[in-house]
Write an enzyme that holds these catalytic residues in place. Structure first.
Site, mmCIF file in Angstrom:
data_model
loop_
_atom_site.group_PDB
_atom_site.id
_atom_site.type_symbol
_atom_site.label_atom_id
_atom_site.label_comp_id
_atom_site.label_asym_id
_atom_site.label_seq_id
_atom_site.Cartn_x
_atom_site.Cartn_y
_atom_site.Cartn_z
ATOM 1 N N HIS A 99 1.216 -3.386 -8.814
ATOM 2 C CA HIS A 99 0.119 -4.238 -8.286
ATOM 3 C C HIS A 99 0.144 -4.236 -6.756
ATOM 4 O O HIS A 99 -0.865 -4.058 -6.084
ATOM 5 C CB HIS A 99 0.308 -5.675 -8.806
ATOM 6 C CG HIS A 99 -0.802 -6.605 -8.449
ATOM 7 N ND1 HIS A 99 -1.728 -7.069 -9.364
ATOM 8 C CD2 HIS A 99 -1.165 -7.150 -7.254
ATOM 9 C CE1 HIS A 99 -2.600 -7.853 -8.735
ATOM 10 N NE2 HIS A 99 -2.276 -7.903 -7.463
ATOM 11 N N GLU B 103 -2.648 -2.116 -4.243
ATOM 12 C CA GLU B 103 -3.423 -2.856 -3.223
ATOM 13 C C GLU B 103 -3.216 -2.246 -1.838
ATOM 14 O O GLU B 103 -4.171 -1.977 -1.102
ATOM 15 C CB GLU B 103 -2.953 -4.327 -3.250
ATOM 16 C CG GLU B 103 -3.741 -5.243 -2.358
ATOM 17 C CD GLU B 103 -5.213 -5.272 -2.709
ATOM 18 O OE1 GLU B 103 -5.542 -5.109 -3.908
ATOM 19 O OE2 GLU B 103 -6.040 -5.406 -1.780
ATOM 20 N N LYS C 40 -4.918 1.154 -1.418
ATOM 21 C CA LYS C 40 -6.379 1.012 -1.263
ATOM 22 C C LYS C 40 -6.715 0.644 0.182
ATOM 23 O O LYS C 40 -7.626 1.217 0.794
ATOM 24 C CB LYS C 40 -6.927 -0.073 -2.214
ATOM 25 C CG LYS C 40 -7.085 0.362 -3.655
ATOM 26 C CD LYS C 40 -7.879 -0.672 -4.441
ATOM 27 C CE LYS C 40 -7.121 -1.972 -4.545
ATOM 28 N NZ LYS C 40 -7.865 -3.017 -5.298
ATOM 29 N N ASN C 41 -5.942 -0.299 0.729
ATOM 30 C CA ASN C 41 -6.220 -0.734 2.106
ATOM 31 C C ASN C 41 -5.991 0.396 3.099
ATOM 32 O O ASN C 41 -6.817 0.641 3.986
ATOM 33 C CB ASN C 41 -5.315 -1.923 2.465
ATOM 34 C CG ASN C 41 -5.651 -3.164 1.654
ATOM 35 O OD1 ASN C 41 -6.687 -3.213 0.988
ATOM 36 N ND2 ASN C 41 -4.771 -4.143 1.683
HETATM 37 O O1 LIG Z 1 -9.379 -7.832 -0.559
HETATM 38 C C1 LIG Z 1 -9.825 -6.644 -0.543
HETATM 39 O O2 LIG Z 1 -10.420 -6.140 -1.496
HETATM 40 C C2 LIG Z 1 -9.580 -5.788 0.674
HETATM 41 C C3 LIG Z 1 -9.254 -6.642 1.824
HETATM 42 C C4 LIG Z 1 -8.629 -5.796 2.887
HETATM 43 O O3 LIG Z 1 -9.638 -4.919 3.490
HETATM 44 C C5 LIG Z 1 -9.112 -4.232 4.614
HETATM 45 C C6 LIG Z 1 -8.641 -2.947 4.502
HETATM 46 F F1 LIG Z 1 -8.731 -2.388 3.299
HETATM 47 C C7 LIG Z 1 -8.110 -2.267 5.598
HETATM 48 C C8 LIG Z 1 -8.030 -2.923 6.821
HETATM 49 C C9 LIG Z 1 -7.411 -2.267 7.969
HETATM 50 C C10 LIG Z 1 -7.991 -1.872 9.186
HETATM 51 C C11 LIG Z 1 -9.371 -1.997 9.646
HETATM 52 O O4 LIG Z 1 -10.220 -2.476 8.928
HETATM 53 N N1 LIG Z 1 -9.617 -1.548 10.899
HETATM 54 C C12 LIG Z 1 -10.998 -1.568 11.423
HETATM 55 C C13 LIG Z 1 -11.296 -2.876 12.068
HETATM 56 C C14 LIG Z 1 -10.872 -3.127 13.369
HETATM 57 C C15 LIG Z 1 -11.254 -4.335 13.971
HETATM 58 C C16 LIG Z 1 -12.007 -5.269 13.276
HETATM 59 C C17 LIG Z 1 -12.445 -6.528 13.942
HETATM 60 O O5 LIG Z 1 -12.180 -6.660 15.168
HETATM 61 O O6 LIG Z 1 -13.088 -7.377 13.243
HETATM 62 C C18 LIG Z 1 -12.402 -5.018 11.955
HETATM 63 C C19 LIG Z 1 -12.040 -3.817 11.355
HETATM 64 N N2 LIG Z 1 -7.043 -1.319 9.951
HETATM 65 O O7 LIG Z 1 -5.871 -1.363 9.276
HETATM 66 C C20 LIG Z 1 -6.089 -1.914 8.070
HETATM 67 C C21 LIG Z 1 -5.063 -2.085 7.055
HETATM 68 C C22 LIG Z 1 -4.868 -3.323 6.494
HETATM 69 C C23 LIG Z 1 -3.886 -3.493 5.518
HETATM 70 CL CL1 LIG Z 1 -3.620 -5.044 4.805
HETATM 71 C C24 LIG Z 1 -3.096 -2.426 5.100
HETATM 72 O O8 LIG Z 1 -2.173 -2.628 4.141
HETATM 73 C C25 LIG Z 1 -3.293 -1.163 5.668
HETATM 74 C C26 LIG Z 1 -4.267 -0.992 6.648
HETATM 75 O O9 LIG Z 1 -4.467 0.209 7.228
HETATM 76 C C27 LIG Z 1 -8.489 -4.220 6.946
HETATM 77 C C28 LIG Z 1 -9.026 -4.862 5.819
HETATM 78 F F2 LIG Z 1 -9.470 -6.145 5.873
#
Ligand SMILES: O=C(O)CCCOc1c(F)cc(-c2c(C(=O)NCc3ccc(C(=O)O)cc3)noc2-c2cc(Cl)c(O)cc2O)cc1F
Length: 386
Positions: free
Chosen positions: A246, A250, A253-254
């Site tokens: 699990h 997760e 996927k992230n």
């Molecule tokens: O609950 C779920 O289903 C998935 C919920 C979660 O969904 C996410 C997701 F998969 C990946 C990211 C993410 C980002 C990103 O998104 N970077 C781009 C951006 C940069 C700045 C900003 C900003 O300033 O707002 C926003 C995005 N960068 O690294 C990660 C990242 C996060 C985690 Cl927890 C991980 O284990 C590995 C990763 O590479 C964020 C998530 F949130």
């Protein structure tokens, strides 16, 4: 049995009395030792007390939730499921441990497990109902975060006890004797091969990634053991493979979402690196990606239940990686890691990528259940938080 005013009063008294007891945490070693010489009567005698104690402890907290959350139809439904299950188990309080009662007890546990199968989604729906019908202040958000962490941890622990009993004594047809399935003790694999669980989680996350992005990052795995830097065989631990799966699913996927969104389609996607290290105290699984990372200021949002129950964005918004998560995947994965006194940490380097580290206890006698306990401090928390 229908809840009437009369038995409601009696039920409230029972709830009070069972919530006075402190839940008894078991270690993975205790689960294994009991399972190697499993006695159904002993398990029955233990569970018909321990399960109502764990249910009562968390039900006292449900009752302390902010009024406007408690009134949400979905939260009310979950509360009702808990009340029914609490009552059902109490029917065995004084029954003899003869074979027919043992069978009835096992069947009742299966029924309870099925009744509660959609609790996570239903609670998430309740949080959405609250957000859509009331202004949610910081205090309420804080109470919801505190409660849901404890509520889902309690649920993980209750399902663990039910699964162990029904798998050990439920008379299931012998599992298809996979390579080591026959050596499982209930849902615990005494020789859990970490690389196999990692491969499983990676392949399934990759399938979704390929479907959506038509491509996916490769995986590179490295293993290190405290005695031998390049271990000959795969690292194994005593653990619950489904919990580890699990968490890994997760995190994969992230990482895949971040990598695919950060690199332009024509790029060669940087691989995800998974480093496994087995020390004296911890087994660590570090997943490193180069998906551009997130700003430090957004780290806490990843673990928020309220924040992450944003209304489902339309598909067209999917071209940016929304930080508002879509599910409870990450907070619940962290609870699985913490359940046996491990942890899950996210360390992101904005502009480069993210490391996610799962810490597991290396020794099964130290892998104790971490259980929420209802006491004066808990109720004080809710009182001040209201
Ligand atoms: O609950 C779920 O289903 C998935 C919920 C979660 O969904 C996410 C997701 F998969 C990946 C990211 C993410 C980002 C990103 O998104 N970077 C781009 C951006 C940069 C700045 C900003 C900003 O300033 O707002 C926003 C995005 N960068 O690294 C990660 C990242 C996060 C985690 Cl927890 C991980 O284990 C590995 C990763 O590479 C964020 C998530 F949130």
């Amino acid at each position: 049995m229908k809840l009437t005013a009369k038995n409601f009063k009696n039920y409230a008294k029972l709830l009070d009395s069972y919530s006075q007891f402190t839940p008894s945490p078991l270690s993975i070693k205790k689960f294994i030792d009991f399972g190697l010489n499993a006695c159904e009567q002993k398990s029955y005698i233990f569970l018909r007390k321990e399960l109502p104690v764990r249910l009562a402890n968390i039900m006292k907290e449900i009752a302390l939730l902010p009024e406007n959350l408690l009134r949400m139809p979905s939260v009310h439904a979950v509360h009702d499921w808990y009340m029914r299950s609490f009552q059902e188990i109490l029917e065995f309080e004084k029954t003899e441990d003869n074979p027919s009662n043992l069978k009835r007890f096992c069947d009742s546990l299966v029924k309870i497990r099925n009744r509660h199968s959609d609790v996570v989604e239903t609670m998430a729906q309740g949080v959405l109902e609250l957000k859509e019908s009331h202004d949610v202040d910081h205090q309420t958000e804080h109470s919801v975060q505190y409660f849901l962490d404890r509520f889902y941890m309690s649920r993980i622990s209750i399902r663990m006890l039910i699964n162990q009993h029904t798998l050990l004594f439920g008379g299931q047809l012998e599992r298809a004797p996979g390579p080591n399935k026959s050596k499982y003790i209930g849902c615990i694999d005494p020789h859990c091969n970490l690389v196999s669980v990692i491969q499983d989680a990676y392949e399934n996350a990759r399938f979704l990634c390929d479907q959506y992005y038509l491509a996916s990052p490769e995986l590179v795995v490295e293993q290190h053991t405290v005695d031998e830097p390049k271990p000959e065989s795969d690292i194994r631990i005593v653990y619950v493979p489904s919990h580890l799966y699990h968490m890994l699913f997760e995190l994969f996927k992230n990482s895949m979402r971040a990598v695919m969104e950060y690199h332009a389609p024509r790029d060669q996607y940087p691989p995800i690196k998974l480093t496994i290290s087995k020390g004296k105290e911890d087994v660590c699984l570090k997943m490193s990606d180069r998906g551009g990372g997130i700003p430090r200021s957004l780290h806490d949002q990843l673990f928020k239940y309220m924040y992450s129950t944003a209304p489902q964005p339309s598909k067209s918004d999917a071209h940016t990686v929304p930080l508002a998560g879509y599910g409870y995947g990450l907070p619940i994965s962290r609870l699985y890691a913490r359940y046996f006194h491990g942890d899950l940490l996210i360390m992101s380097c904005e502009g480069y990528g993210t490391d996610a580290v799962i810490y597991l206890k290396a020794l099964s006698n130290e892998a104790n259940e971490l259980l929420p306990i209802f006491n004066k401090t808990t109720s004080k928390f809710y009182r001040t938080a209201v």
